[in-house]
Design an enzyme around this catalytic site. Structure first.
Site, short mmCIF file in Angstrom:
data_model
loop_
_atom_site.label_atom_id
_atom_site.label_comp_id
_atom_site.label_asym_id
_atom_site.label_seq_id
_atom_site.Cartn_x
_atom_site.Cartn_y
_atom_site.Cartn_z
N GLY A 9 0.83 -1.21 0.00
CA GLY A 9 0.00 0.00 0.00
C GLY A 9 0.86 1.25 0.00
O GLY A 9 0.53 2.27 0.61
N THR A 126 -8.62 -1.68 11.93
CA THR A 126 -9.37 -0.43 11.91
C THR A 126 -10.48 -0.37 12.95
O THR A 126 -11.07 -1.40 13.31
CB THR A 126 -10.00 -0.25 10.51
OG1 THR A 126 -11.00 0.78 10.57
CG2 THR A 126 -10.69 -1.52 10.01
N GLU A 128 -13.30 0.52 12.31
CA GLU A 128 -14.55 0.09 11.67
C GLU A 128 -14.92 -1.33 12.11
O GLU A 128 -16.05 -1.76 11.93
CB GLU A 128 -14.43 0.16 10.14
CG GLU A 128 -14.44 1.58 9.58
CD GLU A 128 -15.81 2.26 9.62
OE1 GLU A 128 -16.84 1.56 9.59
OE2 GLU A 128 -15.85 3.50 9.70
N TYR A 150 -16.20 -4.00 4.39
CA TYR A 150 -14.83 -3.58 4.75
C TYR A 150 -14.52 -3.99 6.19
O TYR A 150 -13.49 -4.62 6.46
CB TYR A 150 -14.71 -2.06 4.57
CG TYR A 150 -13.44 -1.45 5.15
CD1 TYR A 150 -12.21 -1.61 4.52
CD2 TYR A 150 -13.48 -0.70 6.33
CE1 TYR A 150 -11.05 -1.04 5.04
CE2 TYR A 150 -12.33 -0.13 6.85
CZ TYR A 150 -11.12 -0.30 6.21
OH TYR A 150 -9.97 0.26 6.75
N LYS A 154 -11.83 -6.78 7.55
CA LYS A 154 -10.74 -6.37 8.44
C LYS A 154 -10.75 -7.18 9.75
O LYS A 154 -9.70 -7.38 10.36
CB LYS A 154 -10.83 -4.88 8.73
CG LYS A 154 -10.37 -4.00 7.56
CD LYS A 154 -8.85 -3.99 7.43
CE LYS A 154 -8.37 -2.94 6.44
NZ LYS A 154 -6.90 -2.87 6.38
N HIS A 180 -7.46 8.43 10.75
CA HIS A 180 -6.35 9.39 10.78
C HIS A 180 -6.23 10.03 9.41
O HIS A 180 -6.35 9.38 8.39
CB HIS A 180 -5.06 8.74 11.26
CG HIS A 180 -4.78 7.41 10.65
ND1 HIS A 180 -5.42 6.26 11.03
CD2 HIS A 180 -3.94 7.06 9.65
CE1 HIS A 180 -4.97 5.25 10.31
NE2 HIS A 180 -4.09 5.71 9.45
P1 NAP Z 1 -5.19 4.18 1.18
O1 NAP Z 1 -4.68 5.58 1.03
O2 NAP Z 1 -6.47 3.80 0.57
O3 NAP Z 1 -4.05 3.20 0.62
C1 NAP Z 1 -4.28 1.83 0.41
C2 NAP Z 1 -3.29 1.31 -0.62
O4 NAP Z 1 -3.54 -0.08 -0.82
C3 NAP Z 1 -3.41 1.99 -1.98
O5 NAP Z 1 -2.17 2.51 -2.37
C4 NAP Z 1 -3.84 0.87 -2.90
O6 NAP Z 1 -3.25 0.89 -4.17
C5 NAP Z 1 -3.31 -0.38 -2.19
N1 NAP Z 1 -4.01 -1.58 -2.63
C6 NAP Z 1 -5.35 -1.74 -2.82
N2 NAP Z 1 -5.60 -2.97 -3.28
C7 NAP Z 1 -4.41 -3.61 -3.39
C8 NAP Z 1 -4.03 -4.91 -3.83
N3 NAP Z 1 -4.92 -5.80 -4.27
N4 NAP Z 1 -2.72 -5.25 -3.80
C9 NAP Z 1 -1.78 -4.35 -3.40
N5 NAP Z 1 -2.08 -3.09 -3.00
C10 NAP Z 1 -3.39 -2.74 -2.99
O7 NAP Z 1 -5.24 3.80 2.72
P2 NAP Z 1 -4.53 4.51 3.99
O8 NAP Z 1 -5.41 5.58 4.50
O9 NAP Z 1 -3.11 4.77 3.68
O10 NAP Z 1 -4.63 3.33 5.05
C11 NAP Z 1 -3.62 2.33 5.15
C12 NAP Z 1 -4.22 1.08 5.75
O11 NAP Z 1 -4.74 1.38 7.04
C13 NAP Z 1 -5.38 0.47 4.97
O12 NAP Z 1 -5.29 -0.93 5.11
C14 NAP Z 1 -6.61 0.98 5.69
O13 NAP Z 1 -7.69 0.10 5.53
C15 NAP Z 1 -6.11 1.01 7.12
N6 NAP Z 1 -6.75 2.00 7.98
C16 NAP Z 1 -6.78 3.31 7.62
C17 NAP Z 1 -7.35 4.24 8.47
C18 NAP Z 1 -7.38 5.71 8.11
O14 NAP Z 1 -8.10 6.46 8.78
N7 NAP Z 1 -6.60 6.16 7.15
C19 NAP Z 1 -7.89 3.83 9.70
C20 NAP Z 1 -7.79 2.49 10.05
C21 NAP Z 1 -7.20 1.58 9.20
P3 NAP Z 1 -3.67 1.96 -5.32
O15 NAP Z 1 -2.91 3.20 -4.95
O16 NAP Z 1 -3.21 1.30 -6.55
O17 NAP Z 1 -5.15 2.14 -5.23
#
Ligand code: NAP
Length: 342
Positions: A9, A126, A128, A150, A154, A180
């Site tokens: 990611g 998460t 969620e 989702y 998770k 965040h």
């Molecule tokens: P994000 O910006 O959506 O980044 C997720 C990344 O995962 C994207 O770069 C995406 O690639 C990649 N991805 C999606 N499908 C994939 C696959 N099949 N194989 C390989 N890579 C893949 O998420 P984030 O905000 O940085 O969050 C990071 C992680 O923390 C995620 O797992 C999210 O669910 C979790 N999380 C986030 C939050 C929050 O508030 N931000 C809170 C709790 C948990 P593309 O760029 O190609 O789309």
């Protein structure tokens, strides 16, 4: 010896901030990109580290791909941040979401177990997963009740991480992170949709922002501080799971008022329910509208985390408060849009 980290990611918000942190700590950082149509590394570029991260092409859907990369990189630490991370989209693509967010975790864990079982593993869990909350605030002992494909996927990712730790003695941690945000947040998320929308309204590029439930409450923190917690989890003597949160909750309505406020616009509210509108008190123009399109089939009404364990064991605590976070994001988007128009 220089440590090697492998981040899935890498093109996401957290991938960018975590890369920066680990590079500063002297790690060799490999990042997995699934090679989608859009191959822009704008977040890494904004942080000035685009050339410092070694990009590998890897999709969590393809086990052989995952195995080869784990073998080639042989990482000391693996941070699994890849996900279909947008709750709304998971209702439209539940099977794909589960394949990435649940089975993807298992594929990675299996590859590590077979090839580099001593690698430390971080799973991006998460808030969620708490969904229809069973306790307020939520901590590591609060039962899960996810309210979206989702969240359900998770929960699997969380438990399979715990299971591999318990079954195979792997150093695997699940970080249960509450929302965040940052200027690098994706535009589909309400915080960034709002701050970017405000900047566009300011420059006459759009009239209003469409939102879902105004009264949903979330615990919003600042992303660069949250990736520090991920790293700290993997530096512990024993692997464990941690809630990372601010311990404060705010409604979407407060978010809107605060974001517009930091751009100098006072918001008044008119109407009720789906017809409620946010109005610029000075001009009388409608700048926020509620749209049924953004309601979830099953809503999560309130999330608020209790980060006590992280404070005690990781020495981690949130620094940036809600108001300052919203200001940082609004200011960044005002500058971005202005820069684009120059
Ligand atoms: P994000 O910006 O959506 O980044 C997720 C990344 O995962 C994207 O770069 C995406 O690639 C990649 N991805 C999606 N499908 C994939 C696959 N099949 N194989 C390989 N890579 C893949 O998420 P984030 O905000 O940085 O969050 C990071 C992680 O923390 C995620 O797992 C999210 O669910 C979790 N999380 C986030 C939050 C929050 O508030 N931000 C809170 C709790 C948990 P593309 O760029 O190609 O789309």
């Amino acid at each position: 010896m220089r440590k090697t980290a492998f981040i899935t990611g890498i093109r996401g918000q957290d991938g960018a901030y975590l890369s920066k942190l680990l590079l500063e700590k002297g790690y060799e950082v490999y990042g997995a990109d699934r090679r989608s149509g859009d191959s822009s590394f704008w977040r890494l570029r904004e942080l000035g580290i685009e050339r410092d991260v070694k990009i590998r092409y890897m999709d969590l859907l393809e086990l052989t791909n995952v195995m080869r990369e784990v073998e080639k990189i042989s990482p000391d630490e693996v941070y699994n941040l890849a996900a279909q991370s947008f709750v709304q989209a998971s209702f439209e693509q539940p099977i794909l979401t589960s394949d990435i967010d649940a089975m993807g975790v298992l594929r990675l864990l299996e590859a590590i177990r077979m090839i580099r079982p001593d690698a430390k593993f971080y799973q991006a869990s998460t808030s969620e997963m708490f969904g229809k909350v069973r306790a307020i605030p939520q901590n590591e002992e609060t039962p899960f009740h996810p309210r979206s494909p989702y969240g359900v996927a998770k929960v699997y990712g969380h438990w399979i991480t715990v299971n591999y730790r318990e079954s195979y003695n792997m150093f695997a941690c699940s970080g249960i992170l509450f929302n965040h945000e940052s200027p690098l947040r994706g535009l589909e998320f309400v915080t960034r949709k709002l701050t970017y929308g405000i900047a566009c309204i300011r420059h006459g590029l759009q009239e209003k922002v469409l939102v879902g439930s105004l009264d949903s409450k979330r615990d919003w923190g600042y992303a660069p501080e949250y990736v520090e917690a991920m790293w700290r989890m993997l530096q512990q003597k024993q692997p464990d799971d941690f809630v990372i949160a601010t311990g404060e909750t705010h409604s979407v309505r407060e978010l809107i008022e605060t974001a517009f406020g930091s751009a100098g616009v006072a918001i008044g509210w008119k109407g009720k329910g789906i017809k409620e509108k946010g109005v610029d008190r000075k001009t009388g123009k409608t700048v926020v509208e509620v749209s049924a399109e953004f309601f979830r089939p099953a809503e999560v009404n309130i999330l608020i985390g209790d980060p006590s364990r992280a404070k005690k064991k990781l020495g981690w605590k949130p620094k940036t408060k809600f108001r300052r976070l919203v200001e940082i994001m609004t200011e960044a988007d005002l500058q971005r849009v202005q820069g684009r128009l120059r």
